[in-house]
Design an enzyme around this catalytic site. Structure first.
Site, PDB file in Angstrom:
ATOM      1  N   TYR A 135       0.836  -1.213   0.000  1.00 56.89           N
ATOM      2  CA  TYR A 135       0.000   0.000   0.000  1.00 56.89           C
ATOM      3  C   TYR A 135       0.868   1.259   0.000  1.00 56.89           C
ATOM      4  CZ  TYR A 135      -3.545   3.338   1.685  1.00 56.89           C
ATOM      5  OH  TYR A 135      -4.392   4.411   1.831  1.00 56.89           O
TER       6      TYR A 135
HETATM    7  N1  LIG Z   1      -9.408   6.421   5.325  1.00 58.23           N
HETATM    8  C1  LIG Z   1      -8.138   6.729   5.544  1.00 58.23           C
HETATM    9  O1  LIG Z   1      -7.691   6.830   6.693  1.00 58.23           O
HETATM   10  C2  LIG Z   1      -7.212   6.969   4.389  1.00 58.23           C
HETATM   11  C3  LIG Z   1      -5.920   7.392   4.692  1.00 58.23           C
HETATM   12  C4  LIG Z   1      -5.031   7.617   3.656  1.00 58.23           C
HETATM   13  C5  LIG Z   1      -5.429   7.452   2.358  1.00 58.23           C
HETATM   14  N2  LIG Z   1      -6.696   7.038   2.063  1.00 58.23           N
HETATM   15  C6  LIG Z   1      -7.040   6.863   0.657  1.00 58.23           C
HETATM   16  O2  LIG Z   1      -8.201   7.609   0.354  1.00 58.23           O
HETATM   17  C7  LIG Z   1      -8.892   6.989  -0.724  1.00 58.23           C
HETATM   18  C8  LIG Z   1     -10.343   6.806  -0.323  1.00 58.23           C
HETATM   19  O3  LIG Z   1     -10.372   5.930   0.794  1.00 58.23           O
HETATM   20  P1  LIG Z   1     -11.589   5.872   1.809  1.00 58.23           P
HETATM   21  O4  LIG Z   1     -10.998   5.804   3.163  1.00 58.23           O
HETATM   22  O5  LIG Z   1     -12.569   6.914   1.478  1.00 58.23           O
HETATM   23  O6  LIG Z   1     -12.118   4.395   1.477  1.00 58.23           O
HETATM   24  P2  LIG Z   1     -13.556   3.776   1.154  1.00 58.23           P
HETATM   25  O7  LIG Z   1     -14.622   4.468   1.922  1.00 58.23           O
HETATM   26  O8  LIG Z   1     -13.360   2.306   1.346  1.00 58.23           O
HETATM   27  O9  LIG Z   1     -13.752   4.094  -0.387  1.00 58.23           O
HETATM   28  C9  LIG Z   1     -13.028   3.421  -1.372  1.00 58.23           C
HETATM   29  C10 LIG Z   1     -13.709   3.655  -2.696  1.00 58.23           C
HETATM   30  O10 LIG Z   1     -12.961   3.002  -3.735  1.00 58.23           O
HETATM   31  C11 LIG Z   1     -13.844   2.184  -4.510  1.00 58.23           C
HETATM   32  N3  LIG Z   1     -13.079   1.048  -5.016  1.00 58.23           N
HETATM   33  C12 LIG Z   1     -12.314   0.172  -4.317  1.00 58.23           C
HETATM   34  N4  LIG Z   1     -11.828  -0.781  -5.130  1.00 58.23           N
HETATM   35  C13 LIG Z   1     -12.287  -0.492  -6.372  1.00 58.23           C
HETATM   36  C14 LIG Z   1     -12.161  -1.120  -7.651  1.00 58.23           C
HETATM   37  N5  LIG Z   1     -11.471  -2.267  -7.804  1.00 58.23           N
HETATM   38  N6  LIG Z   1     -12.762  -0.559  -8.722  1.00 58.23           N
HETATM   39  C15 LIG Z   1     -13.487   0.576  -8.574  1.00 58.23           C
HETATM   40  N7  LIG Z   1     -13.652   1.209  -7.410  1.00 58.23           N
HETATM   41  C16 LIG Z   1     -13.066   0.678  -6.318  1.00 58.23           C
HETATM   42  C17 LIG Z   1     -14.914   1.767  -3.496  1.00 58.23           C
HETATM   43  O11 LIG Z   1     -16.142   1.371  -4.101  1.00 58.23           O
HETATM   44  P3  LIG Z   1     -16.491  -0.170  -4.431  1.00 58.23           P
HETATM   45  O12 LIG Z   1     -15.964  -0.988  -3.274  1.00 58.23           O
HETATM   46  O13 LIG Z   1     -17.954  -0.208  -4.602  1.00 58.23           O
HETATM   47  O14 LIG Z   1     -15.766  -0.475  -5.707  1.00 58.23           O
HETATM   48  C18 LIG Z   1     -15.122   3.083  -2.762  1.00 58.23           C
HETATM   49  O15 LIG Z   1     -15.946   3.950  -3.509  1.00 58.23           O
HETATM   50  C19 LIG Z   1      -8.164   5.664  -0.999  1.00 58.23           C
HETATM   51  O16 LIG Z   1      -7.303   5.826  -2.104  1.00 58.23           O
HETATM   52  C20 LIG Z   1      -7.366   5.440   0.268  1.00 58.23           C
HETATM   53  O17 LIG Z   1      -6.205   4.670   0.027  1.00 58.23           O
HETATM   54  C21 LIG Z   1      -7.601   6.803   3.057  1.00 58.23           C
END
Ligand SMILES: NC(=O)c1ccc[n+]([C@@H]2O[C@H](COP(=O)([O-])OP(=O)(O)OC[C@H]3O[C@@H](n4cnc5c(N)ncnc54)[C@H](OP(=O)(O)O)[C@@H]3O)[C@@H](O)[C@H]2O)c1
Length: 261
Positions: free
Chosen positions: A166
């Site tokens: 990651y």
């Molecule tokens: N939350 C944190 O603490 C955090 C920290 C650092 C970075 N981030 C980054 O922020 C971004 C958003 O994360 P989040 O925390 O908001 O996560 P989340 O709520 O799990 O959202 C992830 C999104 O990505 C989509 N997704 C995942 N796999 C996919 C695939 N194979 N094809 C198409 N869509 C896909 C999911 O929809 P479906 O599952 O329906 O496809 C969902 O809409 C990510 O890149 C994550 O790495 C998050």
């Protein structure tokens, strides 16, 4: 005075007449960004796999009077990315703004990190943003306006809580934004990453089951709390807007001071 203020702010930040594609726009940070861009005036297409979540997001946007549409696609394969790109331009045309928020975080210990996890992580977190950039970036440059916004992670810069594949994928995104900025900034296309801290979203639902861990992470910030998806709204509108035309190749930390403690 109110009218003058509104029109000044609108000149800086309005996205009226712009089109945005937001991957991962159906959940968490991506969803909050999709809502923010749409409420700032953009027509927004959200891309992810699960249809109910996509339709729910578009319903929320339409309830705000925004123009929005969804595309269900799996960004884990090159064919899926190509299909997503084809479908995403159908509702409102070629995008002015591309937000790559779709991401996965699989956390096996390094000793057990196999090629399957490596490949899956790189495909969604790094290959898809690269491929979508190649698909949309040149057109943005030709039209003279474009905004590429990637969501990176603290783990792009430092290893902790099993960074594994990651962290590598997110470090790649930071570098991808720089490469895109180098290529296209002179033609009106900026490329930047937003860097979250620990944000309470479905992505880390399992970690949130441990209240002591959640409290410890909040204590690592300067604000004393963990992030919320809505914390990204203003930063995303800024980066997408005309006022950010001189901000490019940057990693912008939206993390409550997590990274500078
Ligand atoms: N939350 C944190 O603490 C955090 C920290 C650092 C970075 N981030 C980054 O922020 C971004 C958003 O994360 P989040 O925390 O908001 O996560 P989340 O709520 O799990 O959202 C992830 C999104 O990505 C989509 N997704 C995942 N796999 C996919 C695939 N194979 N094809 C198409 N869509 C896909 C999911 O929809 P479906 O599952 O329906 O496809 C969902 O809409 C990510 O890149 C994550 O790495 C998050």
């Amino acid at each position: 005075m109110i009218d003058q203020t509104a029109s000044y702010l609108s000149g800086l930040f309005s996205l009226a007449g712009r089109t945005a594609v937001v991957t991962g726009g159906s959940s968490g940070i991506g969803r909050a960004i999709a809502v923010a861009l749409a409420r700032a005036g953009a027509s927004v297409v959200v891309v992810a796999r699960r249809e109910a979540e996509l339709a729910g997001t578009v319903g929320e946007l339409e309830a705000h009077g925004c123009r929005a549409a969804w595309v269900s696609a799996d960004l884990a394969s090159r064919a899926g990315v190509a299909a997503a790109a084809r479908a995403a331009v159908e509702p409102f045309g070629e995008p002015d703004v591309l937000v790559n928020a779709a991401g996965i975080n699989l956390r096996p210990p390094m000793d057990e990190l196999g090629e399957d996890v490596w490949d899956a992580t790189m495909a969604v977190n790094l290959d898809a943003p690269f491929l979508l950039g190649q698909r949309f970036g040149p057109g943005m440059a030709e039209r003279g306006y474009g905004r590429l916004i990637h969501i990176a992670s603290q783990q792009a810069f430092r290893a902790f809580v099993t960074s594994g594949a990651y962290g590598v994928s997110k470090a790649g995104l930071v570098a991808l934004a720089r490469s895109q900025a180098e290529a296209w900034s002179a033609r009106g296309v900026t490329a930047n990453t937003l860097v979250p801290g620990f944000v309470l979203t479905p992505l880390n639902a399992r970690l949130q089951d441990d209240p002591a861990r959640v409290r410890a992470l909040a204590a690592r910030t300067m604000t004393g709390r963990n992030g919320l998806a809505e914390d990204f709204a203003g930063a995303a509108v800024f980066l997408a807007s005309p006022s950010a035309s001189y901000v490019t190749g940057q990693a912008i930390f939206v993390d409550g001071g997590f990274s500078v403690h």
